[in-house]
Design an enzyme around this catalytic site. Sequence first.
Site, PDB file in Angstrom:
ATOM      1  N   GLY A  43       0.818  -1.217   0.000  1.00  0.00           N
ATOM      2  CA  GLY A  43       0.000   0.000   0.000  1.00  0.00           C
ATOM      3  C   GLY A  43       0.846   1.259   0.000  1.00  0.00           C
ATOM      4  O   GLY A  43       0.537   2.233  -0.699  1.00  0.00           O
ATOM      5  N   CYS A  44       1.919   1.236   0.762  1.00  0.00           N
ATOM      6  CA  CYS A  44       2.786   2.421   0.851  1.00  0.00           C
ATOM      7  C   CYS A  44       3.535   2.653  -0.456  1.00  0.00           C
ATOM      8  O   CYS A  44       3.762   3.791  -0.856  1.00  0.00           O
ATOM      9  CB  CYS A  44       3.751   2.280   2.017  1.00  0.00           C
ATOM     10  SG  CYS A  44       2.889   2.200   3.605  1.00  0.00           S
ATOM     11  N   THR A  45       3.910   1.579  -1.126  1.00  0.00           N
ATOM     12  CA  THR A  45       4.568   1.707  -2.419  1.00  0.00           C
ATOM     13  C   THR A  45       3.602   2.281  -3.450  1.00  0.00           C
ATOM     14  O   THR A  45       3.956   3.198  -4.209  1.00  0.00           O
ATOM     15  CB  THR A  45       5.118   0.343  -2.873  1.00  0.00           C
ATOM     16  OG1 THR A  45       6.085  -0.099  -1.913  1.00  0.00           O
ATOM     17  CG2 THR A  45       5.757   0.433  -4.248  1.00  0.00           C
TER      18      THR A  45
END
Length: 156
Positions: free
Chosen positions: A44-46
């Site tokens: 998700g952060c990527t």
Amino acid sequence: MSLQIGQPAPDFTLPASNGEMVGLSDFRGKHVVLYFYPKDMTPGCTTEACDFRDYHGKFCDLNAVILGVSTDSVERHKKFIEKYDLPFLLLADEKHEVAETYGVWKLKKNFGKEYMGIERSTFIIDKDGKLVKEWRSVKVKGHVEEALTYIVKHLT
């Protein structure tokens, strides 16, 4: 301290991925998209970081800078930036002090385990340093476009 829309955003200084100490007040005169995310290199952060990367030029055209904040180290931030060609600074809040100030350091639950971590959140700070918009418990899909649209509609 509770954050309030229309009030000055809490200033801070953190080590940045460029090797310098960076403060929020360094960006007076520009709009700031301050986004907090849980961890470098996670799915998700990527996705979120790459979405900000892909819209980076549009934010720049609107006199806005993007600052990402997590509890990862500067070294891990550098690897994340290199791997995904991120054109903005990532700030290392290893002691989660800024995350606590912004109210995003929360009890989280994942696969039956409870732990403290960053709740994905984004704050828009205007060129005068005032907090003008916040999103908490952010869902990644479509969020970057939403932040960009807010700046276009309300700050230009």
